[in-house]
Write an enzyme that holds these catalytic residues in place. Structure first.
Site, mmCIF file in Angstrom:
data_model
loop_
_atom_site.group_PDB
_atom_site.id
_atom_site.type_symbol
_atom_site.label_atom_id
_atom_site.label_comp_id
_atom_site.label_asym_id
_atom_site.label_seq_id
_atom_site.Cartn_x
_atom_site.Cartn_y
_atom_site.Cartn_z
ATOM 1 C CG HIS A 63 -1.817 -1.270 1.208
ATOM 2 N ND1 HIS A 63 -2.973 -1.417 0.295
ATOM 3 C CD2 HIS A 63 -1.701 -2.451 1.636
ATOM 4 C CE1 HIS A 63 -3.788 -2.264 0.761
ATOM 5 N NE2 HIS A 63 -2.782 -3.338 1.307
ATOM 6 N NE ARG A 227 -7.678 -12.867 6.759
ATOM 7 C CZ ARG A 227 -7.715 -11.411 6.290
ATOM 8 N NH1 ARG A 227 -7.657 -11.185 5.384
ATOM 9 N NH2 ARG A 227 -7.775 -10.543 7.245
ATOM 10 C CG ASP A 283 -1.217 -6.256 3.284
ATOM 11 O OD1 ASP A 283 -1.573 -5.465 2.459
ATOM 12 O OD2 ASP A 283 -2.083 -6.545 4.140
#
Length: 388
Positions: A63, A227, A283
């Protein structure tokens, strides 16, 4: 200025042995057992004796312009710092928007890509965000892919998550089909990066999309597959046919829920998933939220760093006993091939000169991005424009 790296133990990522490597401009121009240049040549010579030379790492889910916001305005995460990228050995990033496709813009991601390129590293991006319809720059994410050099796909489109727009199977098929055609027109990957949430059977929409169309599993690039345990078990099966991306930065914050990335790599390989189907991404700069399973309230919020990639690759080798040749692929050749970054991910003549020198503990000694040395003896030589 030429750069001559001598006596390097090369993992390209395949092991090539001890060789010399010559860099000119932003390319690798020669790899030989021995390279000798005339004294009159303007060349910087680096003795890499005792060091491993590996490709620069590709972090395909970052990001870069910031993300988050699930905890209110103060929980918005900051942009990626060049120093965090280089100190982690990452020489190429793929930027994405994420949860907030409402107050953040795809245009801001594009400008951050341009900023990183101007600072000497390589960057591309996905158009779109969690939401469907996907936000875009030109008014159509497919036009973004076809016409804007920096845009290589669409995503991260959220599935199986309470923050998702809950796209129908027809909508998912249409997104993937348009991305594929746009990729063909623009000479790009045209891939759909998929955010997988905590819901059970998270791959079901992808299976149904493939069944309902002429699309391949390789049109989709699902991430966050480690996850929790039940998603990971599903990923062992899905990964036999499609790509699976392991998120590296969440484990230290959620060790009771997430599968440690280095362990996840070993378990996928033991399950028969082809290594070529597996990648690591950090991430980084995204929020790593924890929600109460009953009330849905946000109870914890963290953020990740690119350094998680190298840490987990190191543990894959030193703890999980995965060969370095194999562990390197999930951060070099695999993302390069999946995303059609033809000049990235390998040490070959004619490729971009993105390189790392690692010591015997797989810690960074030097970083080269597009032929320029950015880290020397573990010390940053270059920082971002506003970094002190």
């Amino acid at each position: 200025m030429l750069t001559l790296i001598k006596n390097a133990d090369i993992f390209a990522p395949d092991k090539l042995g001890r060789k010399d490597v010559l860099l000119a401009g932003d390319k690798i121009v020669a790899i030989e057992d021995r390279i000798d240049l005339p004294d009159s040549f303007p060349v910087k010579v680096i003795d890499a004796g005792g060091l491993k030379l590996v490709p620069g790492l590709i972090d395909a889910h970052v990001h870069i312009a910031g993300a988050g916001g699930e905890g209110g305005p103060a929980s918005r995460t900051p942009e990626l710092l060049l120093s965090d990228m280089l100190s982690a050995g990452v020489t190429t990033v793929i930027g994405c928007l994420g949860t907030d496709g409402f107050t953040r813009s795809v245009e801001s991601v594009l400008m951050k890509v341009k900023s990183l390129r101007a600072e000497g590293v390589s960057a591309w991006m996905y158009s779109g965000a969690y939401q469907v319809p996907s936000p875009s720059i030109t008014g159509d994410f497919a036009r973004d892919i076809a016409m804007i050099d920096e845009v290589i796909g669409v995503g991260e489109v959220a599935l199986s998550d309470h923050r998702s727009s809950c796209p129908t199977i027809d909508e998912l098929v249409r997104i993937a089909a348009h991305a594929r055609v746009a990729g063909m027109i623009g000479g790009k990957a045209g891939i759909v990066n998929i955010h997988l949430g905590d819901a059970r059977d998270p791959f079901r929409p992808i299976y149904k999309a493939v069944e309902a169309s002429e699309l391949s599993f390789r049109q989709f690039y699902p991430t966050h597959i480690n996850r929790n345990n039940y998603i990971f078990e599903d990923a062992k099966i899905y990964g036999l046919e499609g790509y699976v991306d392991i998120t590296t930065s969440g484990y230290p914050y959620y060790p009771d829920e997430e599968i440690k990335p280095s362990t996840a790599l070993r378990l996928l390989l033991e399950a028969g998933v082809p290594v070529e189907h597996i990648t690591f991404t950090s991430d980084a700069c995204g929020s790593l939220p924890g929600f109460d399973p009953v009330t849905g309230e946000l109870v914890k919020l963290e953020t990740g760093l690119p350094s998680a990639n190298l840490r987990e690759m190191r543990d894959a080798v030193n703890v999980e006993n995965i060969p370095l040749v194999t562990a390197l692929k999930v951060l070099t050749t695999n993302p390069a091939k999946i995303l059609k970054l033809k000049q990235k991910g390998a040490i070959k003549t004619g490729m971009d000169a993105d390189l790392l020198l690692l010591d015997h503990e797989l810690k960074i000694s030097a970083v080269f991005a597009m032929g320029k040395q950015m880290v020397e003896y573990g010390v940053l030589l270059r920082k971002g424009t506003y970094e002190k």
